[in-house]
Each structure stands twice: as C-alpha cells, then as structure tokens.
Design an enzyme around this catalytic site. Structure first.
Site, PDB file in Angstrom:
ATOM      1  N   LYS A  84       4.051   1.092  10.092  1.00  0.00           N
ATOM      2  CA  LYS A  84       4.091   2.340   9.662  1.00  0.00           C
ATOM      3  C   LYS A  84       3.411   3.660  10.451  1.00  0.00           C
ATOM      4  O   LYS A  84       4.133   4.659  10.338  1.00  0.00           O
ATOM      5  CB  LYS A  84       3.231   2.363   8.276  1.00  0.00           C
ATOM      6  CG  LYS A  84       3.828   1.624   7.148  1.00  0.00           C
ATOM      7  CD  LYS A  84       3.062   1.489   5.978  1.00  0.00           C
ATOM      8  CE  LYS A  84       3.753   0.554   4.980  1.00  0.00           C
ATOM      9  NZ  LYS A  84       2.839   0.758   3.628  1.00  0.00           N
ATOM     10  N   GLU A 106       1.141  -1.252  -0.074  1.00  0.00           N
ATOM     11  CA  GLU A 106       0.052  -0.073   0.072  1.00  0.00           C
ATOM     12  C   GLU A 106       0.866   1.266   0.193  1.00  0.00           C
ATOM     13  O   GLU A 106       1.686   1.316   0.895  1.00  0.00           O
ATOM     14  CB  GLU A 106      -0.855   0.002   1.090  1.00  0.00           C
ATOM     15  CG  GLU A 106      -1.783   1.311   1.299  1.00  0.00           C
ATOM     16  CD  GLU A 106      -2.944   1.449   2.679  1.00  0.00           C
ATOM     17  OE1 GLU A 106      -3.558   2.440   2.632  1.00  0.00           O
ATOM     18  OE2 GLU A 106      -2.535   0.518   3.234  1.00  0.00           O
ATOM     19  N   ARG A 114       5.267 -12.959  10.016  1.00  0.00           N
ATOM     20  CA  ARG A 114       5.788 -11.366  10.030  1.00  0.00           C
ATOM     21  C   ARG A 114       7.341 -12.047  10.886  1.00  0.00           C
ATOM     22  O   ARG A 114       7.324 -12.800  11.531  1.00  0.00           O
ATOM     23  CB  ARG A 114       5.234 -10.578  10.769  1.00  0.00           C
ATOM     24  CG  ARG A 114       4.263  -9.768  10.219  1.00  0.00           C
ATOM     25  CD  ARG A 114       3.814  -8.464  10.962  1.00  0.00           C
ATOM     26  NE  ARG A 114       2.749  -7.900  10.387  1.00  0.00           N
ATOM     27  CZ  ARG A 114       2.728  -6.952   9.386  1.00  0.00           C
ATOM     28  NH1 ARG A 114       3.969  -6.487   9.174  1.00  0.00           N
ATOM     29  NH2 ARG A 114       1.740  -6.330   8.819  1.00  0.00           N
TER      30      ARG A 114
END
Length: 561
Positions: free
Chosen positions: A272, A35, A262
């Site tokens: 982020k 994204e 992850r």
C-alpha cells in the site's frame, strides 16, 4: 469421499480436523479484516476468496471487519471502496464490524490487565523502547517504568484516555517476558496516544489500540472460529494466544489463528505504501487507474469478478510466499471474456481502402455473428460501402508466402463480407502508403451460399465502413512495470522500472453498433483484444480501455530475450 478429501487445501484440512475435535459446524465463523487505509488489491482477492469461500463451503457466516485503529491513515472513502469491491467480487458478509466498535471493551480489558499486574505505562520515547528490545540472540532490557505501582499505572492510563498528555508521552505495554526468544513477546505496546479525529468515533478517544491487541480480542468478541492471516503474522500467533488467555472464558468459543502465504503478482507492486506513491507522484491517475493492481483498477480495466475468482482458485492456498506470473491472471480474463464478450469490428491504426468496382454511394448491411462461443448471443448487421478502413499492418506492397494478409496482387476475405484483391496503392510525399485500391468479387459475400462465397482464401481482415464509422478514444494499457519483481532490487528504487509505454491513447474507428455502448460494457475488437467502456465515456465521446490482448505478447518478448 477420499477423492474429495485429497482436493482440500491445507486450511480446509485444519477446519475439517477442528470439526472432528473442537468445533461443531454451527460454531464456524470466518472474517475478512481489511484496514481502511487504502484500496484493496489483487493480493487481497485471495484472502477474500479464501474466507468467503470457506463460508460458502461450510454454510458459515463471514464478517467484514474493518481494523480501524489508526485514524492517521484511515478514511471513510476506503471503507466504502472496500465494501464495493467485496460485493463486486460476488460475496455477501454476515455482519459489518469495526474494531472501533470495541474500543470501550478493549480499554476495560486493558484496565484489568493493569490491575492483574500484566500491563504497565511506559514513559520512554519509542526510540528508547526499541533500543531495549535486544536481538534474537540477546534478551531485552526491562523498562525503568516496568515496576510502577498498579495505582500509578491506572491513573496514568486514565489520563492517557482523557487526553491529558501529548502524543508519544506514554504508551501502555503488556508485561510478558523481556527475555523471550520471540521478540514480539518482549513487552509489546498495546496503546499509544494519538490526538487525531477518527472516521467513526471522531475525538471520543485520544488513545488507540495496537493491531496485535485488537486482532485476537476482536475475533473473540465476534466469536470467529478461524482467524486466517498471511504468513508474516506467524510470529504473532504466540502473542495472539497470550492476549486471548487474559480474556477468554470457558463459556465462549476461543478463536484460532492460522497462516497462509501471500501470492505476489509479477510486473506490479502490492505494498500500500508503494501504491500510494504511484498515486501521489502522478505515475497513475488514481487508485482505480486501470494499470493499478487494485480491484477497482482491474474492474475499471474490464476484468470480470469471475476471472479474478477463477485466478484465486487456480493459484490456491500455499504455505510459502511466491510470485505468480501476471500472465495467469490475463489468461483467466481472456478465457471468461471469450465466452461472454460480443465480437465487434474496430480499426485502431487506419489505412483507407477503396473498392473501385463497388458502386459509389451504395451501401449494404451484412449479417455478423455476435459471439461464436455463445449461440444465444444472436447476430447484428454491419454496414458495407465502397470506402473502408483496415489496419495499416494488414497491408504490404510486397510480402513473402507467410504473410496471409493483403498484398498487391493478393486476395483476402473481409470479415462477414466479400473477397477482395489489392490492385494498387497510393503514397504520400514521404513514401507512406495512404490508400489501397482493390476490386471485389460481388458473388463472394459470406453466407450467400454461392460457389464463389465458398472459395477459400488464407487471410480474413476486420474492417470498418468509413461513412458509417464512429470515433472513440481507445486507451491501450500494458504492464505498469518492465521488471517482473520491481521492488526486489536493493540497489534500485521500484520506480526505476515504471514502463513508459504502459498507456497509449489512440483514436479508434468503430462499427456503428457501438454508438449506444454503456459504461462497463465489454467487447472483443476482433483480432485486436478485449475492451470495455471506461467511466470517462459520454454519449458524445466514447472511451474504451483495453483489458487484455488476444494473446500473451509479453511471453514472446521474454522468450526472445
């Protein structure tokens, strides 16, 4: 053959199994779907290496798809940064795609869902919708708008698209099951109204699709065979498949979502939202600050693409989330830079050394090997003179037998040069040593082949000739956080663990071979660490960033604690 099969990770085993049962090799297609709402970080590197690595392994195309469905947070700057990072890591994508390319198709499919009684417009507030979701053990409550007529839903949805309503006035929800054990299946939102210009479609759209609706449908449009996501998307897989059920045809390949864990990195954060805080609050200078875990930050600090790819290969692909020690990343960059970085001499904490029996005004140029790990790297010459700089910590008036550097009455070899003996030292009014007087053995020059040059002394020091030295700003970077998991403490903010000593700026004195160094050049300052030329450099004012020390000094500190 069996040995090769045992080396496969679990994702590769899934692909191999699908090739036997479902797909042909030419059906394989992968994608990396960032994204564009921030810069990529080291966590993304694992996903990049996984998807593009599968593409290389199976000679299959890999799409770079930007999931750009939230114009409130997405910018063209991030798109360009992401493309640069993927290319820098050494990968090529087959097709550059954008979810925004599919807005019309997604809208048309949503209209079909309304017509089939599988979607409806809800006019409640987001708070009311959330309150009706229920709990994992209690079913949710149906919206009072759930049974609107198809005609009314179609009219409202078209009005949403045309900009007839304010943000938040309506949403489009899938009509699935408010009693599902998977709360994501309890009539999830598919579209919301958002009057924001989009970085690609500008103001063409007033409604934007949610990620869950966009994700699988985009995979289907692109005919992606394996949609690989991180583990938090495992509960979303059921919804991914339900949405696909509404649009797939038997003529086309049906994508498959699978999840991997992850890999978080110690002594940093990769959220982020938290990285943005570091930038906006001025803790760091920007997204590419060399202390940031972003790929652009690592690149600016001097990391190589090979070291990051090797790191990703080493940690592998797992089914459980965990924290990887940052020292492993440091190990891989040390290992690669050791092979490729030229050795040079630089003094960062200078102490003047005068060779009293060396002729004043004399200079000579000594041969120096560029890289003992690379025979093809050749050699250079470095100037030698009566007055030199050495490191402050390389001299003591008195020291025990374990101190192998310079002390009064003791001998050391100057790298590529002569054996010297410390005879005396001069101090300032506060007792600080400001100069060391030495004598040298003129017959002991390295490589001269004399008996004196072969004499063994225990210490070897790097140095720089004072009349020839060039100055540079040297930025000594360290870990951004003092705690291994700064965002895992419920009672403290992650900002409480910011390392106040994560950056120290000093003036370095460098051998003159570095005067023509270019931005991005990587070198080893002998005995000091690996450094590279920062983008702030100019020919008149060089700036070097420390990439990593020669040894893991943090390991020693943590062992003591």
């Amino acid at each position: 053959m069996a040995e090769e099969a045992r080396s496969l990770n679990f994702i590769e085993h899934i692909v191999e199994d699908d090739l036997k049962k479902v797909y042909k090799k030419e059906d394989l297609r992968f994608r990396f779907p960032p994204e564009p709402n921030g810069y990529l970080h080291i966590g993304h590197a694992s996903s990049i290496c996984l998807n593009f690595g599968l593409g290389l392994r199976y000679n299959a195309p890999v799409n770079l798809r930007f999931d750009d469905t939230n114009p409130a947070k997405e910018e063209k700057e991030y798109v360009e940064a992401i493309k640069k990072d993927v290319s820098w890591l050494g990968f090529e994508w087959d097709t550059e795609c954008y979810a925004s390319d599919y807005f019309q198709q997604l809208y048309d499919w949503a209209v079909n869902l309304i017509k089939n009684g599988k979607a409806y417009v809800d006019s409640q507030s987001s708070e009311d919708i959330a309150s009706q979701k229920g709990t994992p053990t209690e079913p949710g409550k149906e919206s009072p708008y759930r049974n609107r007529s198809i005609e009314e839903n179609l009219a409202l949805f078209e009005g949403m698209k045309n900009g007839d309503f304010k943000d938040g006035a309506h949403v489009l929800r899938a009509k699935i099951d408010m009693a599902s054990s998977n709360m994501l299946m309890r009539d999830p939102v598919m579209y919301r109204i958002l009057h924001k210009p989009h970085h690609r479609t500008n103001t063409d759209w007033c409604i934007y699709p949610m990620y869950d609706w966009t994700h699988g449908e985009s995979d289907y449009i692109e005919q992606v065979s394996h949609s690989l996501c991180t583990l938090e998307f495992l509960p979303h897989r059921e919804l991914y498949d339900w949405f696909l059920d509404q649009v797939v045809s038997s003529d086309n390949l049906r994508p498959k979502q699978r999840e991997f864990a992850r890999r978080n990195l110690s002594h940093t954060v990769v959220s982020k939202r938290k990285l943005i805080q570091l930038v906006e609050k001025g803790v760091v200078e920007g997204w590419d600050d060399p202390r940031m875990p972003t790929i652009s930050g690592l690149r600016r600090r001097g990391f190589t693409p090979e070291s990051i790819r090797n790191f990703a290969d080493t940690i592998g692909i797992a089914k459980r989330d965990n924290v990887v020690d940052v020292s492993l990343l440091d190990f891989h960059v040390r290992e690669h830079l050791n092979k490729i970085a030229p050795r040079v001499m630089a003094v960062l904490n200078p102490l003047k050394l005068v060779i009293t029996n060396y002729e004043e005004g004399k200079e000579e140029w000594l041969d120096a090997e560029n890289n003992p790990e690379d025979e093809s790297a050749g050699s250079r010459t470095v100037p030698f003179s009566r007055e030199l700089y050495i490191e402050q910590e390389d001299f003591r008036e008195e020291a025990n037998r374990k101190f192998f550097r310079l002390k009064l009455g003791g001998e050391v070899r100057l790298k590529n040069g002569y054996i010297i003996k410390a005879e005396s030292c001069t101090k300032d009014d506060e007792g600080n040593i400001k100069e060391v007087q030495c004598t040298y053995d003129p017959k002991s020059r390295s490589g001269s082949g004399t008996e004196e040059s072969l004499r063994k002394v225990k210490g070897t020091l790097h140095w720089v000739s004072i009349p020839h030295a060039i100055t540079a700003e040297v930025r000594l970077y360290d870990r951004l956080f003092t705690d291994a998991t700064p965002d895992s403490h419920k009672e403290k903010d992650f900002m409480d663990f910011v390392n106040p000593d994560s950056l120290e700026k000093v003036t370095g004195y460098l051998e003159p071979s570095l005067k023509d160094a270019k931005i991005g050049d990587r070198v080893q300052f002998q005995r000091m660490g690996y450094f590279n030329v920062d983008k702030d450099s100019t020919p008149e004012n060089l700036v070097f960033n420390r990439t990593v020390t020669l040894r893991d000094t943090w390991a020693k500190l943590e062992h003591k604690e």
